[in-house]
Design an enzyme around this catalytic site. Sequence first.
Site, PDB file in Angstrom:
ATOM      1  N   ASP A 193       0.855  -1.194   0.000  1.00  0.00           N
ATOM      2  CA  ASP A 193       0.000   0.000   0.000  1.00  0.00           C
ATOM      3  C   ASP A 193       0.886   1.237   0.000  1.00  0.00           C
ATOM      4  OD1 ASP A 193      -2.354   1.812   0.491  1.00  0.00           O
ATOM      5  OD2 ASP A 193      -3.338  -0.118   0.772  1.00  0.00           O
ATOM      6  N   HIS A 267      -2.787   3.144  -4.503  1.00  0.00           N
ATOM      7  CA  HIS A 267      -2.238   2.602  -3.245  1.00  0.00           C
ATOM      8  C   HIS A 267      -0.811   2.108  -3.489  1.00  0.00           C
ATOM      9  CE1 HIS A 267      -5.864   2.824  -0.751  1.00  0.00           C
ATOM     10  NE2 HIS A 267      -6.534   2.545  -1.850  1.00  0.00           N
ATOM     11  N   GLU A 335      -9.979   2.463  -5.408  1.00  0.00           N
ATOM     12  CA  GLU A 335      -9.739   3.861  -5.027  1.00  0.00           C
ATOM     13  C   GLU A 335      -8.641   4.546  -5.855  1.00  0.00           C
ATOM     14  OE1 GLU A 335     -11.085   4.018  -0.451  1.00  0.00           O
ATOM     15  OE2 GLU A 335      -9.141   3.067  -0.739  1.00  0.00           O
TER      16      GLU A 335
HETATM   17  C1  ACM Z   1     -10.893  -0.756   0.174  1.00  0.00           C
HETATM   18  O1  ACM Z   1     -11.379  -0.691   1.307  1.00  0.00           O
HETATM   19  N1  ACM Z   1     -10.411   0.334  -0.401  1.00  0.00           N
HETATM   20  C2  ACM Z   1     -10.839  -2.000  -0.556  1.00  0.00           C
END
Ligand code: ACM
Length: 762
Positions: A193, A267, A335
Amino acid sequence: MRIILSIAAFVCGIYAWAASVPVIPQPVSVTEGVGYFNFDDATTFVVENAQQLKIAEMFADKFGETSGFVPAIKTSGDGNVVFITDASLPAEGYKLDVATDKIRIAAADNAGFFYALQTLRQLLPAAFDSGIAQDGAMKWQVPVMKVEDQPRFGFRSLMIDVARYFLPKSELLKVIDVAAMLKINKLHLHLVDDTGWRIEIKRYPKLMQVGAWRMHRDEPFPARPNQRPGEEPNEGGYYTQDDIREIVAFAGERQIEVIPEIEMPAHTSSSLAAYPEFACPSVDKPITVLPGGGGVNTQFIYCAGNDSVYTFIQNVLDEVMALFPSEYIHIGGDEAVKTYWAKCPRCKARMEAENISSLEDLQGYFMARISDYVRSKGKKPIAWDELTNHKLPDDIIIYGWRGLGEAASKAAAQGHKFVMTPARVLYFIRYQGPQWFEPYTYFGNITLKDVYEYEPEQSSWKPEYAQLLMGIQASMWTEFCRTPGDVYHQLFPRLLAASEVAWCPKGDRDWQGFLQRADVQLPRLQAMGINHARSMFNIDHKLTPADGKVQVEMSCIRPDVEIRYSTDGTEPTAKSKLYEKPFELKKQAVVKAATFSGGKREGEVLVLDVAFNKATGCETQSNVANDYVLTNGLRGSDRHSDFEWAGWYGKDGSFVIDLGRRTSIKKVTVGCINNSSMGVHIPSELKLSVSDDNKSFKTVGTKTNTHEEVFRTRTAIEDAVFDTNTKGRYLKVEFTNPGKCPVGDFKEGQDVWIYFDEVIVE
Ligand code: ACM
Ligand code: ZN
């Protein structure tokens, strides 16, 4: 109900009448008999092959650590714990027949034999899992019974985010052992991440040298400043390839398949800090591993127009796939904010060359390209449900995390398999009980009961979607964890409830029975050095205005405890007044309450410091549902999510308090809060006015906050105080939203929340 249970609890002691077969997840069918089978130095296992031998050995060796004897294991002849393959049984299922002199275990596969032993393990004393030698008086016995058991879902998963908090390998192994005991069969490792790269990739050493390290910050996750120029990252770590092999093998022996997740295209600050050439050339700022929320720096993502990005990911995946025998590879996909793709000449050129018309479809191209690569290697790709925003890559499996399955059902509508891990039920980062007693974390509450009562199949789904539902996943995001104990607190006991959702037949739920079984199994976790939350014993409160009075309502998710309380500020005891129904306060009081069972205090002491002023108990008129908190006599904490704050998002607002009659109003205090890291700010202007008819209002005070005051970096309650010296029946508060969070703010560019907890009229 409560009274009957309390008498029973008083007579027997709460734990004494727990289920006699207190296994989690509850077996599908148990027929109890009379007597016990005793394990001792004469106990002999008889298994059929080398794999069963390994399974039996792991179990037998635990006796060696604790009882002083190790049952013998043979591959032929007679014995008293006998493994018998029965190919007619379902996958992972087992039949267990315990008599006083013999245990017969039948299963079709290794998992079935392993799970039968996990059932026996949970019926042995908790000390069996302590690793500590016990004295000779300990009875190593399990009750005579017949069990027939099989899982509802073949995919029963736990995710651990080792990127936000790098859980040491030794602790991860402990989690795996407990998960296996709960018959969980997948471990999804979120290895990558913005906050860290956690797996050794030999071809790209900077992933470990740079990507695995960030600045330590003392602030809670959202409030951690990004790395500043000149700072040297000082917190992190990664699993070596040997560590990964050890984790995979340890999990495999326990019937757990470890599924790695390599995030993309977002991420990814950790790998981009190491190899910034894989970001879009439109990124014009230094890329660093993010210590916390990261603000707009989370918008630095892999360039979709650069072929060397795909080569890099493929090379990484080659090493990952060689380490993890799992048939699945999770490729992230959540995201992705496409700010830099929109400005990137390479991404634009890619869109033209591939005839892609939107940035969402560009992500579709990106994910499909990697997904195809994974499939070309004989593996099954998995991704988060954002992939339903564009054309789904062929055969991809979707993890539904948003809503309660809306996005996942979009995947199902196209024939894709999916796993449910809805944030609002199965994200164990969230609070699990009354927030005043919980470690600081994000968002709302998911109690043990919420998890236990979760039914993944939604009534809104078409019937055929259920066939595509592979199972569920409890997701442990670790933004707020700093120690293994923090992880355990969030995981347990909620993982016990999730294991029942994953294993037990649909609709087969018994909350009270589950609690009794959990009460027996939680000491086993403690014996293993794993702490757990006791939030299920804490008291929720709801204070509501009622005609100038305040109604106090208290509840606990455990139906088998008593709530006892005082209203004079003294500590509640087992002899304090029993709470049976809501009661009213007419004047200032300090309510103190706690749960008790069998005369023993179980939960934390809830303190409700109810202060009365001229607005207390009065009705509020507004467009938000919980505006009653403004006049309930109780202040909120500095957590705006504690249910004592009423919030308005992204726009101006107002509310009116009806004081009941024309009242002298000398001073008004409006409780506001600033939590800059969560986009919560005080209004840029507050206007107070009064009226006698709720129609024509006269302004009696205004307060303006400067831009600097509004957007101060802090978490604090900031009251707005007005000296008014006026009279009226209706008091109106109007407030101006300050607009978007400014450049450089934690929530740069996002709308602002405004919250109030109380209006105090003197
Ligand atoms: C997530 O909670 N962005 C998978
Ligand atoms: Zn680009």
